[in-house]
Design a protein around this motif. Structure first.
Motif, short mmCIF file in Angstrom:
data_model
loop_
_atom_site.label_atom_id
_atom_site.label_comp_id
_atom_site.label_asym_id
_atom_site.label_seq_id
_atom_site.Cartn_x
_atom_site.Cartn_y
_atom_site.Cartn_z
N GLU A 282 0.85 -1.17 0.02
CA GLU A 282 0.09 -0.11 -0.02
C GLU A 282 0.98 1.18 0.07
N PRO A 283 0.43 2.38 -0.38
CA PRO A 283 1.25 3.46 -0.56
C PRO A 283 2.11 3.99 0.81
N ALA A 284 1.48 3.69 2.04
CA ALA A 284 2.21 3.94 3.24
C ALA A 284 3.29 2.82 3.48
N GLY A 285 3.04 1.65 3.00
CA GLY A 285 3.78 0.71 3.01
C GLY A 285 5.40 0.65 2.03
N ALA A 286 4.92 1.55 1.22
CA ALA A 286 6.36 2.05 0.22
C ALA A 286 6.82 3.35 0.46
N LEU A 287 6.32 3.85 1.61
CA LEU A 287 6.93 5.27 2.10
C LEU A 287 8.46 5.42 2.18
N SER A 288 8.76 4.28 2.82
CA SER A 288 10.16 4.29 3.23
C SER A 288 11.19 3.89 2.11
N ILE A 289 10.76 3.09 0.97
CA ILE A 289 11.32 3.00 -0.43
C ILE A 289 11.11 4.22 -1.12
N ALA A 290 10.49 5.04 -1.00
CA ALA A 290 10.45 6.48 -1.82
C ALA A 290 11.11 7.42 -0.98
N GLY A 291 11.57 7.33 0.35
CA GLY A 291 12.19 8.17 1.18
C GLY A 291 13.71 7.75 0.70
N ILE A 292 14.11 6.62 1.08
CA ILE A 292 15.46 5.91 0.65
C ILE A 292 15.93 6.25 -0.53
N LYS A 293 15.08 6.26 -1.78
CA LYS A 293 15.50 6.65 -2.97
C LYS A 293 15.88 8.07 -3.06
N LYS A 294 14.92 8.77 -2.58
CA LYS A 294 15.18 10.23 -2.88
C LYS A 294 16.17 11.00 -1.97
N TYR A 295 16.18 10.45 -0.59
CA TYR A 295 17.31 10.93 0.26
C TYR A 295 18.53 10.49 -0.07
N THR A 296 18.95 9.13 -0.47
CA THR A 296 20.37 9.05 -0.81
C THR A 296 20.64 9.74 -1.90
N LYS A 297 19.97 9.81 -3.09
CA LYS A 297 20.26 10.53 -4.09
C LYS A 297 20.54 12.18 -3.81
N HIS A 298 19.72 12.75 -3.02
CA HIS A 298 19.90 14.26 -2.81
C HIS A 298 21.03 14.32 -1.97
N ASN A 299 21.30 13.49 -1.29
CA ASN A 299 22.66 13.54 -0.07
C ASN A 299 23.77 12.94 -0.57
N ASN A 300 23.41 12.51 -1.59
CA ASN A 300 24.82 11.59 -2.39
C ASN A 300 25.41 10.36 -1.55
N ILE A 301 24.59 9.82 -0.98
CA ILE A 301 24.74 8.58 0.08
C ILE A 301 25.07 7.42 -0.51
N LYS A 302 26.22 6.73 -0.36
CA LYS A 302 26.60 5.41 -0.94
C LYS A 302 27.24 4.59 -0.20
N ASN A 303 26.94 3.21 -0.39
CA ASN A 303 27.70 2.11 0.31
C ASN A 303 27.26 2.32 1.84
N GLU A 304 26.44 2.55 2.24
CA GLU A 304 25.64 2.38 3.64
C GLU A 304 24.50 1.27 3.74
N ASN A 305 24.49 0.76 5.00
CA ASN A 305 23.60 -0.21 5.25
C ASN A 305 22.31 0.50 5.94
N ILE A 306 21.15 0.35 5.23
CA ILE A 306 20.07 1.20 5.40
C ILE A 306 18.78 0.02 5.52
N VAL A 307 18.03 0.24 6.41
CA VAL A 307 16.80 -0.40 6.67
C VAL A 307 15.61 0.48 6.40
N GLY A 308 14.75 0.00 5.37
CA GLY A 308 13.30 0.48 5.33
C GLY A 308 12.36 -0.48 5.90
N ILE A 309 11.31 0.42 6.52
CA ILE A 309 10.34 -0.46 7.16
C ILE A 309 9.12 -0.44 6.16
N LEU A 310 8.88 -1.56 5.73
CA LEU A 310 7.64 -1.81 4.93
C LEU A 310 6.33 -2.01 5.79
N SER A 311 5.67 -0.74 5.90
CA SER A 311 4.78 -0.99 7.16
C SER A 311 3.16 -1.66 7.03
#
Length: 325
Positions: A282-311
């Motif tokens: 559901e849209p809320a369940g995918a929020l963390s995926i959208a957030g990870i994609k946008k945040y890592t690109k905007h902040n040029n984050i690479k090679n980190e260990n990141i967890v997304g909550i699929l709610s």
């Protein structure tokens, strides 16, 4: 001081055999999102939880805390859908009668699931245009005053139950840089905060909200609880005009950052999530995926260990055309 707060929530969690009715959900690897972002992405699979969302964790801990008199008075709650399903499921198992107010925009499949889970123990009242309308109806309507309110997010037991998500993550993966968590009223992220910041304060907690439903972000930005005048119900599980006092204070104090995503970014995230999990989030369940994609690109984050909550994965099929376009 903060350790005393975290220990308090941990004590509430440990006072109950939570896993009597709650699943210990798996953590799976997000191959597609890892490749897109050049990071090591893990998904905490609350979409695989009982009733297909995280909400049963807090609801069961709350019900376990009630005395017999409260239960005899019957339960009442406001919900946009997932909290309602958790209550209905447990109402049927524990033989407790419950009434749930749900706003007019609630999807038919979530309403039907409440009846299916609850059988004769749960009933639904459709009321108002938002979660907030339903909640204030409960508070101020005399016919509901003798019932026991089960809050969906602003309750210490709800938060403590949700903290089990954080403990499960840390038990399996300690070398984590960031955890991205969707926010509606704040119950899920508050629970993860009190677990993760107790276990390892260096792990960053990033809140993800949708445009036009970002009541937590706006409240923290303005340094006071604010109420949104209008909300977008595309992310229906997070469509909350006013967040809770407890959740606001925990997020204000301990959240590390926010990312706001729009509906197009959420739709793209649902597609990425489906490719990685073969589940239609559901849209809320995918929020963390959208957030990870946008945040890592905007902040040029690479090679980190990141967890997304699929709610959650209680997808409203009436929105399928938006996903397929």
């Amino acid at each position: 001081m903060f350790n005393n707060t975290f220990r308090y929530f941990d004590k509430l969690r440990l006072n109950c055999n939570l896993y009597k009715y709650v699943k210990y959900t798996p953590i799976t690897y997000g191959y597609n999102l890892s490749k897109i972002t050049n990071n090591n992405i893990l998904y905490k699979r609350e979409d695989m939880q009982i009733t297909n969302s995280f909400n049963i964790r807090g609801v069961y801990l709350k019900l376990n805390s009630l005395n017999i008199e409260c239960i005899k008075n019957e339960l009442i709650a406001a919900s946009t859908g997932n909290h309602a399903q958790a209550i209905a499921y447990l109402s049927n198992i524990l033989k407790i009668h419950s009434t749930i107010l749900m706003p007019k925009h609630t999807s038919k499949n979530k309403i039907n699931s409440v009846y299916n889970y609850g059988n004769e123990y749960s009933k639904v009242i459709i009321y108002g245009n938002s979660y907030d309308d339903c909640y204030y109806k409960i508070l101020y309507d005399n016919k509901f005053l003798n019932k026991t309110i089960i809050q969906s997010f602003d309750d210490n037991y709800i938060i403590a139950g949700n903290s089990s998500i954080g403990y499960e993550i840390y038990r399996e993966y300690k070398n984590i840089d960031k955890i991205f968590v969707p926010i509606g009223g704040g119950g899920c992220i508050a629970g993860i905060i009190v677990a993760i910041k107790y276990l390892d304060p260096n792990i960053k907690i990033i809140g993800v909200q949708a445009e036009n439903t970002s009541s937590m972000y706006e409240s923290i930005k303005q340094n006071k609880l604010i109420t949104l005048k209008n909300i977008d119900t595309f992310v229906d599980s997070c469509a909350i005009k006013t967040v809770g006092n407890i959740t606001y204070n925990l997020c204000k104090e301990y959240i590390d950052d926010f990312i706001i995503v729009n509906n197009d970014e959420i739709i793209e995230a649902i597609k990425i999530g489906y490719n990685d999990t073969k589940v239609l989030l559901e849209p809320a369940g995918a929020l963390s995926i959208a957030g990870i994609k946008k945040y890592t690109k905007h902040n040029n984050i690479k090679n980190e260990n990141i967890v997304g909550i699929l709610s959650g994965a209680n997808f409203d099929l009436s929105k399928i055309n938006k996903i397929l376009k």
